[in-house]
Write a protein that holds these residues in place. Structure first.
Motif, PDB file in Angstrom:
ATOM      1  N   THR A  26       0.841  -1.186   0.000  1.00 50.52           N
ATOM      2  CA  THR A  26       0.000   0.000   0.000  1.00 50.52           C
ATOM      3  C   THR A  26       0.881   1.242   0.000  1.00 50.52           C
ATOM      4  O   THR A  26       2.075   1.155   0.336  1.00 50.52           O
ATOM      5  N   PRO A  27       0.340   2.398  -0.329  1.00 49.62           N
ATOM      6  CA  PRO A  27       1.139   3.619  -0.248  1.00 49.62           C
ATOM      7  C   PRO A  27       1.724   3.832   1.157  1.00 49.62           C
ATOM      8  O   PRO A  27       2.872   4.259   1.297  1.00 49.62           O
ATOM      9  N   LYS A  33       8.489   1.932   4.420  1.00 48.14           N
ATOM     10  CA  LYS A  33       9.734   1.264   4.023  1.00 48.14           C
ATOM     11  C   LYS A  33      10.787   2.286   3.589  1.00 48.14           C
ATOM     12  O   LYS A  33      11.963   2.146   3.908  1.00 48.14           O
ATOM     13  N   ALA A  34      10.368   3.310   2.867  1.00 47.35           N
ATOM     14  CA  ALA A  34      11.315   4.351   2.443  1.00 47.35           C
ATOM     15  C   ALA A  34      11.878   5.071   3.675  1.00 47.35           C
ATOM     16  O   ALA A  34      13.076   5.357   3.741  1.00 47.35           O
ATOM     17  N   CYS A  35      11.016   5.344   4.647  1.00 45.52           N
ATOM     18  CA  CYS A  35      11.474   6.010   5.872  1.00 45.52           C
ATOM     19  C   CYS A  35      12.402   5.109   6.685  1.00 45.52           C
ATOM     20  O   CYS A  35      13.375   5.569   7.267  1.00 45.52           O
ATOM     21  N   ASP A  51       8.513  -0.108  14.917  1.00 43.78           N
ATOM     22  CA  ASP A  51       7.286  -0.757  14.480  1.00 43.78           C
ATOM     23  C   ASP A  51       6.894  -0.189  13.115  1.00 43.78           C
ATOM     24  O   ASP A  51       6.361   0.912  13.023  1.00 43.78           O
ATOM     25  N   LEU A  52       7.182  -0.957  12.072  1.00 44.96           N
ATOM     26  CA  LEU A  52       6.917  -0.501  10.703  1.00 44.96           C
ATOM     27  C   LEU A  52       5.421  -0.320  10.457  1.00 44.96           C
ATOM     28  O   LEU A  52       5.019   0.598   9.750  1.00 44.96           O
ATOM     29  N   ALA A  53       4.590  -1.173  11.076  1.00 40.60           N
ATOM     30  CA  ALA A  53       3.139  -1.042  10.919  1.00 40.60           C
ATOM     31  C   ALA A  53       2.642   0.263  11.553  1.00 40.60           C
ATOM     32  O   ALA A  53       1.781   0.944  10.995  1.00 40.60           O
ATOM     33  N   ALA A  54       3.203   0.614  12.714  1.00 43.23           N
ATOM     34  CA  ALA A  54       2.812   1.874  13.369  1.00 43.23           C
ATOM     35  C   ALA A  54       3.266   3.064  12.538  1.00 43.23           C
ATOM     36  O   ALA A  54       2.546   4.063  12.423  1.00 43.23           O
ATOM     37  N   LEU A  55       4.454   2.967  11.949  1.00 40.49           N
ATOM     38  CA  LEU A  55       4.956   4.044  11.095  1.00 40.49           C
ATOM     39  C   LEU A  55       4.030   4.212   9.887  1.00 40.49           C
ATOM     40  O   LEU A  55       3.647   5.334   9.548  1.00 40.49           O
ATOM     41  N   ALA A  56       3.641   3.102   9.267  1.00 41.35           N
ATOM     42  CA  ALA A  56       2.740   3.159   8.107  1.00 41.35           C
ATOM     43  C   ALA A  56       1.379   3.730   8.497  1.00 41.35           C
ATOM     44  O   ALA A  56       0.801   4.542   7.769  1.00 41.35           O
ATOM     45  N   VAL A  99       8.310   3.924  -5.856  1.00 40.89           N
ATOM     46  CA  VAL A  99       8.716   4.147  -4.470  1.00 40.89           C
ATOM     47  C   VAL A  99       8.790   5.650  -4.202  1.00 40.89           C
ATOM     48  O   VAL A  99       9.332   6.396  -5.019  1.00 40.89           O
ATOM     49  N   PRO A 100       8.266   6.099  -3.064  1.00 39.34           N
ATOM     50  CA  PRO A 100       8.322   7.539  -2.780  1.00 39.34           C
ATOM     51  C   PRO A 100       9.730   8.002  -2.429  1.00 39.34           C
ATOM     52  O   PRO A 100      10.561   7.207  -1.990  1.00 39.34           O
ATOM     53  N   ASP A 101       9.971   9.290  -2.627  1.00 41.78           N
ATOM     54  CA  ASP A 101      11.245   9.900  -2.247  1.00 41.78           C
ATOM     55  C   ASP A 101      11.123  10.454  -0.836  1.00 41.78           C
ATOM     56  O   ASP A 101      10.123  11.088  -0.496  1.00 41.78           O
ATOM     57  N   VAL A 102      12.151  10.244  -0.025  1.00 45.54           N
ATOM     58  CA  VAL A 102      12.197  10.845   1.300  1.00 45.54           C
ATOM     59  C   VAL A 102      12.719  12.262   1.112  1.00 45.54           C
ATOM     60  O   VAL A 102      13.826  12.471   0.628  1.00 45.54           O
ATOM     61  N   VAL A 103      11.895  13.252   1.458  1.00 49.74           N
ATOM     62  CA  VAL A 103      12.275  14.651   1.260  1.00 49.74           C
ATOM     63  C   VAL A 103      12.557  15.364   2.580  1.00 49.74           C
ATOM     64  O   VAL A 103      13.034  16.496   2.576  1.00 49.74           O
ATOM     65  N   GLY A 104      12.287  14.701   3.683  1.00 49.72           N
ATOM     66  CA  GLY A 104      12.584  15.257   4.996  1.00 49.72           C
ATOM     67  C   GLY A 104      12.701  14.125   6.000  1.00 49.72           C
ATOM     68  O   GLY A 104      11.923  13.175   5.968  1.00 49.72           O
ATOM     69  N   PHE A 105      13.696  14.197   6.879  1.00 47.69           N
ATOM     70  CA  PHE A 105      13.884  13.145   7.864  1.00 47.69           C
ATOM     71  C   PHE A 105      14.583  13.716   9.082  1.00 47.69           C
ATOM     72  O   PHE A 105      15.479  14.544   8.964  1.00 47.69           O
ATOM     73  N   GLY A 106      14.160  13.240  10.248  1.00 50.97           N
ATOM     74  CA  GLY A 106      14.841  13.644  11.469  1.00 50.97           C
ATOM     75  C   GLY A 106      14.496  12.751  12.630  1.00 50.97           C
ATOM     76  O   GLY A 106      13.490  12.038  12.630  1.00 50.97           O
ATOM     77  N   PHE A 107      15.366  12.765  13.634  1.00 48.68           N
ATOM     78  CA  PHE A 107      15.133  12.077  14.899  1.00 48.68           C
ATOM     79  C   PHE A 107      14.822  13.156  15.930  1.00 48.68           C
ATOM     80  O   PHE A 107      15.498  14.170  16.004  1.00 48.68           O
ATOM     81  N   THR A 108      13.810  12.925  16.759  1.00 47.69           N
ATOM     82  CA  THR A 108      13.459  13.844  17.822  1.00 47.69           C
ATOM     83  C   THR A 108      13.547  13.090  19.138  1.00 47.69           C
ATOM     84  O   THR A 108      13.068  11.959  19.257  1.00 47.69           O
ATOM     85  N   TRP A 109      14.141  13.711  20.142  1.00 50.59           N
ATOM     86  CA  TRP A 109      14.278  13.072  21.456  1.00 50.59           C
ATOM     87  C   TRP A 109      12.965  13.001  22.137  1.00 50.59           C
ATOM     88  O   TRP A 109      12.149  13.773  22.201  1.00 50.59           O
TER      89      TRP A 109
END
Length: 109
Positions: A26-27, A33-35, A51-56, A99-109
């Motif tokens: 699914t989208p 998966k890209a993230c 948790d990939l399902a939670a991320l989706a 496949v989508p492009d990741v255009v923004g990514f970050g880790f937050t505490w």
């Protein structure tokens, strides 16, 4: 003898995987998966739990047409260096691209 050659070639080709085949899912799953791949590239081979399902399931629309996903990640779980963070990832789906492009990514505490 001929059978072994065919089996060996089939095994070698299947090990390559992913080259020209279309992405499936699914989208939300494709975005997650890209993230996940983006997260892997940033944690430099360390162990992690996410948790990939939670991320989706977290995927929401961003105002500019992109998609935003977020979920907890534990880097080096169970070790003294364990770090709990939140992944925040923005992806963009493009016409004709599986496949989508990741255009923004970050880790937050």
């Amino acid at each position: 003898m001929r059978t072994w050659v065919v089996i060996t070639m089939a095994a070698a080709l299947s090990a390559c995987g992913g080259g020209g085949e279309a992405a499936s899912g699914t989208p939300n799953e494709l975005a997650a998966k890209a993230c996940e791949e983006a997260a892997k590239s940033r944690i430099e081979g360390k162990l992690y739990e996410m948790d990939l399902a939670a991320l989706a399931a977290s995927m929401t629309d961003a105002p500019n047409g992109e998609k935003f996903l977020t979920a907890p990640i534990v880097i080096e779980p169970g070790l003294t260096s364990e770090a709990k963070q939140i992944v925040e990832c923005t992806v963009r789906f493009s016409e004709g691209k599986p496949v989508p492009d990741v255009v923004g990514f970050g880790f937050t505490w």
